[in-house]
Design an enzyme around this catalytic site. Structure first.
Site, mmCIF file in Angstrom:
data_model
loop_
_atom_site.group_PDB
_atom_site.id
_atom_site.type_symbol
_atom_site.label_atom_id
_atom_site.label_comp_id
_atom_site.label_asym_id
_atom_site.label_seq_id
_atom_site.Cartn_x
_atom_site.Cartn_y
_atom_site.Cartn_z
ATOM 1 N N GLU A 238 0.807 -1.207 0.000
ATOM 2 C CA GLU A 238 0.000 0.000 0.000
ATOM 3 C C GLU A 238 0.846 1.264 0.000
ATOM 4 O OE1 GLU A 238 -2.963 -0.439 -0.599
ATOM 5 O OE2 GLU A 238 -3.408 -2.453 0.096
ATOM 6 N N CYS A 239 0.278 2.315 -0.584
ATOM 7 C CA CYS A 239 0.977 3.602 -0.627
ATOM 8 C C CYS A 239 0.596 4.483 0.541
ATOM 9 C CB CYS A 239 0.672 4.321 -1.935
ATOM 10 S SG CYS A 239 -1.069 4.778 -2.111
#
Length: 253
Positions: A238-239
């Site tokens: 995930e960012c």
């Protein structure tokens, strides 16, 4: 039927809140993605927006939401390091779907960031967290505030990674409703939908990419790799956009 208010849910204690959301999600699981989008727009209080990285399958969510409400803001957090093909894809979909595109960027330009911090993506997990916080999380937070978003649509799917495998359709994140209409779709369902609507994949799919982000943290799929391994050197999936701020600032993505 009155719209579901965020303040109403937040006034409940934690157990009551969980039970209420679980009850709603049980009902939403029985609906099609199109019905879910309509339900959210009809029943959730607040202005809607859809976030998009304009990745491989981005056209699905963009068409689903804007087909029901054509002027829905489409939020792009532009890092300045996207592939040229991504910028071309953005232009293509914006014109084709007549998108209300809203672009948000970091306060510091990419060159300022490199001058001040070095290449953060080469500095391990902590560097990636810092990079994503500057270029993804903070711009998105600003977008939600400036656009006064109350209902945030996103195209996350459970089969994309282990970190997404148990996500519900409806949740609360950072003070807004988070809504994931295609969370239970498979790659096959995505493909059928794109074909049915005559919508394109991102052009880099034909070159072996399963997931596309920034040029420096995206790699082609190779035999033996999971989709999540093709991003962030396999260190993370995930960012940071799809977590509560408190979690993002703590244990990470």
């Amino acid at each position: 039927m009155p719209k579901l208010q965020l303040s109403e849910l937040l006034s409940l204690n934690k157990v009551e809140q969980i039970l209420r959301l679980a009850e709603i999600n049980t009902e939403l699981e029985q609906l099609t993605a199109q019905e879910r989008v309509s339900w959210a727009l009809d029943n959730l209080e607040g202005k809607p927006a859809v976030s998009s990285s304009f990745g491989i399958q981005a056209a699905v969510m963009l068409q689903l939401v804007t087909d029901v409400k054509s002027d829905t803001p489409v939020i792009l957090t532009d890092t300045g390091y996207l592939f040229p093909e991504t910028y071309q894809f953005i232009d293509t979909l914006t014109e084709r779907l007549n998108l209300n595109l809203q672009v948000f960027t970091a306060d510091e330009t990419p060159m300022w960031q490199e001058a001040r911090y070095g290449k953060l993506w080469e500095q391990g997990v902590d560097g990636l967290k810092h990079y994503n916080r500057l270029n993804k999380v903070q711009p998105m937070r600003r977008a939600l505030d400036q656009l006064q978003v109350g209902v945030w649509f996103s195209g996350l799917r459970r089969d994309q990674s282990s970190s997404r495998s148990h996500l519900p359709i409806l949740s609360i994140q950072n003070g807004v409703f988070k809504f994931l209409p295609v969370i239970d779709w498979s790659n096959q369902e995505v493909h059928y939908y794109l074909e049915e609507k005559g919508l394109p994949y991102h052009p880099l799919r034909d070159e072996g990419y399963l997931s596309v982000g920034d040029t420096h943290t995206t790699q082609k799929w190779e035999p033996g790799m999971k989709e999540e391994d093709t991003r962030f050197f396999g260190l993370k999936r995930e960012c940071g956009l799809h977590e509560d701020d408190a979690e993002a600032e703590g244990s990470g993505i």
